[in-house]
Design a protein around this motif. Structure first.
Motif, short mmCIF file in Angstrom:
data_model
loop_
_atom_site.label_atom_id
_atom_site.label_comp_id
_atom_site.label_asym_id
_atom_site.label_seq_id
_atom_site.Cartn_x
_atom_site.Cartn_y
_atom_site.Cartn_z
N UNK A 270 -8.82 27.98 -96.16
CA UNK A 270 -9.59 27.85 -94.92
C UNK A 270 -10.18 29.21 -94.57
N UNK A 271 -11.49 29.26 -94.38
CA UNK A 271 -12.16 30.51 -93.99
C UNK A 271 -12.31 30.54 -92.48
N UNK A 272 -11.78 31.61 -91.87
CA UNK A 272 -11.75 31.74 -90.42
C UNK A 272 -12.36 33.07 -90.03
N UNK A 273 -12.25 33.38 -88.75
CA UNK A 273 -12.68 34.66 -88.22
C UNK A 273 -11.67 35.12 -87.21
N UNK A 274 -12.19 35.52 -86.06
CA UNK A 274 -13.54 35.45 -85.51
C UNK A 274 -14.37 34.26 -85.99
N UNK A 275 -15.65 34.52 -86.00
CA UNK A 275 -16.62 33.56 -86.51
C UNK A 275 -17.00 34.00 -87.92
N UNK A 276 -16.57 33.26 -88.96
CA UNK A 276 -16.80 33.71 -90.34
C UNK A 276 -18.26 33.92 -90.68
N UNK A 277 -19.17 33.13 -90.09
CA UNK A 277 -20.58 33.27 -90.41
C UNK A 277 -21.21 34.48 -89.73
N UNK B 202 -12.61 36.41 -92.52
CA UNK B 202 -13.69 37.27 -93.01
C UNK B 202 -14.08 38.34 -92.01
N UNK B 203 -13.77 38.14 -90.75
CA UNK B 203 -14.09 39.11 -89.71
C UNK B 203 -13.32 38.77 -88.44
N UNK B 204 -12.97 39.77 -87.63
CA UNK B 204 -12.36 39.48 -86.33
C UNK B 204 -13.42 39.29 -85.24
N UNK B 205 -14.69 39.54 -85.56
CA UNK B 205 -15.76 39.50 -84.58
C UNK B 205 -16.25 38.07 -84.37
N UNK C 120 -21.76 36.72 -99.67
CA UNK C 120 -21.27 37.16 -100.98
C UNK C 120 -19.89 36.64 -101.36
N UNK C 121 -19.09 36.20 -100.40
CA UNK C 121 -17.79 35.60 -100.72
C UNK C 121 -17.93 34.11 -100.97
N UNK C 122 -18.55 33.40 -100.04
CA UNK C 122 -18.61 31.94 -100.13
C UNK C 122 -19.47 31.44 -101.27
N UNK C 123 -20.38 32.27 -101.76
CA UNK C 123 -21.20 31.85 -102.91
C UNK C 123 -20.55 32.21 -104.25
N UNK C 124 -19.34 32.77 -104.21
CA UNK C 124 -18.66 33.16 -105.46
C UNK C 124 -17.23 32.63 -105.51
N UNK C 125 -17.00 31.49 -104.93
CA UNK C 125 -15.65 30.96 -104.85
C UNK C 125 -15.16 30.49 -106.22
N UNK C 126 -13.92 30.86 -106.57
CA UNK C 126 -13.35 30.35 -107.83
C UNK C 126 -13.06 28.86 -107.73
N UNK C 127 -13.03 28.21 -108.87
CA UNK C 127 -12.73 26.78 -108.92
C UNK C 127 -11.31 26.55 -108.39
N UNK C 128 -11.15 25.76 -107.31
CA UNK C 128 -9.80 25.55 -106.76
C UNK C 128 -9.01 24.47 -107.49
N UNK C 129 -9.60 23.82 -108.48
CA UNK C 129 -8.92 22.76 -109.18
C UNK C 129 -9.14 21.41 -108.52
#
Length: 342
Positions: free
Chosen positions: A88-95, A32-35, A102-111
């Motif tokens: 897997x959500x990574x960064x940098x520090x993703x938070x 989500x970010x390199x920072x 806005x991404x993590x609250x709209x995740x599609x159903x992974x099955x």
């Protein structure tokens, strides 16, 4: 797992490599970010310029962000649809990214066989705990490479305080059923490995201990590498429940179960495992992984290898098209990678 039904579009596309990768539960890692608010000396930043390098030389900057929240959600939906369901959500520090919410609250159903894992240094979990708890994230994995203010400063060049990190772990435990730790074995934290293990066992947190593997990302600190032999010997004094996993690609690992808590050790002595193009790759001797993850970066690139920039597929021009077009391009790219024709 059940293989997905592939899109009827894009005739002539070779889906075999992507199907096999999905069937072997390969990871889709999304940066989500390199920072990052820490500067761990060993950071490879998922193939981008690591924060310590930027701190030392401001002319060394990571790629500019090209993706928006809608882009991430669209790519995730497309990749989930073709079977890449271990995300897997990574960064940098993703938070640290403004796109985290806005991404993590709209995740599609992974099955039923899918999962979403957030990899974090823990320092920002408490701040974002309320909205994180309402997401579809299944697991939080906290990188705990230090266990005191002194080692946190030496390893991550940060004075944020170990108390903030440990409180972040507690915040994750309050919000999520599954919380895990990972710790890189190094000279700087050798005296803290057993306390970290005790901390994990007391809280019944699975933990992974990782041997340092030489790459260009950590060339200046090769003398920091320490063997996993000591922690393996200690674990064997605690339990006889041990197994070895060398299937698939990447590093082999030893898995222990202590009072029902899983502890695994990424152990160089078990060897590395590669596929396809890796067999003739000129960087194979320096390779850490082989193909075990596809990575989407914030600049719109997807790549199967951190060490080979020439293998990065730019998908920005495909983001306005249907998901079928994007996944067909990724499938062809991965097929070419495994066949050694890129």
């Amino acid at each position: 797992m059940t293989l997905p039904l592939l899109p009827p579009a894009a005739p002539g596309v070779d889906w075999t490599a992507l199907q096999n990768f999905a069937a072997l539960r390969g990871q889709f890692r999304v940066s989500l970010t390199p920072r990052c608010n820490l500067q761990c000396w060993f950071c490879h930043n998922e193939g981008d310029v690591p924060p310590p390098a930027t701190h030392a030389d401001r002319t060394l900057q990571p790629r500019h962000r090209e993706l928006h929240a809608d882009d991430y959600v669209s790519v995730l939906q497309a990749m989930v649809d073709v079977g890449l369901r271990r995300v897997y959500f990574t960064g940098g520090e993703p938070l640290a990214s403004p796109l985290a919410r806005p991404v993590l609250t709209r995740l599609p159903d992974p099955g039923a066989d899918g999962s979403y894992t957030l990899i974090t240094n823990g320092s920002l979990v408490r701040k974002h705990q309320d909205w994180l708890a309402a997401t579809s994230v299944d697991k939080v994995k906290v990188s705990l490479h230090y266990f005191s203010d002194a080692s946190l400063y030496e390893i991550a060049n940060s004075r944020v305080g170990i108390g903030v990190i440990l409180d972040g772990i507690e915040a994750a435990r309050e919000a999520f059923e599954r919380v895990e730790l990972n710790t890189l074995l190094q000279r700087e934290n050798a005296h803290e490995i057993l306390p970290i293990l005790d901390y994990a066992l007391e809280r019944r947190l699975p933990v992974q201990f990782i041997e340092l593997v030489d790459t260009d990302f950590n060339a200046d600190h090769r003398d920091s590498a320490i063997s996993a032999d000591s922690i393996i010997k200690h674990l064997r004094s605690l339990t006889s429940d041990e197994r070895t996993e060398i299937a698939g690609v990447g590093q082999g690992r030893r898995v222990f179960r202590v009072d029902g808590v899983e502890i695994d050790v990424i152990h160089k002595g078990l060897g590395r495992h590669h596929v396809g193009q890796c067999g003739t790759c000129p960087l194979r001797l320096q390779c850490v992984e082989g193909l075990w993850a596809l990575r989407l970066d914030h600049a719109g690139g997807i790549q199967p290898c951190l060490l080979r920039e020439d293998l990065r597929l730019d998908v920005r021009d495909l983001l306005g098209d249907s998901g079928d077009v994007l996944t067909a391009a990724v499938a062809q790219h991965l097929a070419a990678f495994t066949e050694g024709t890129l």
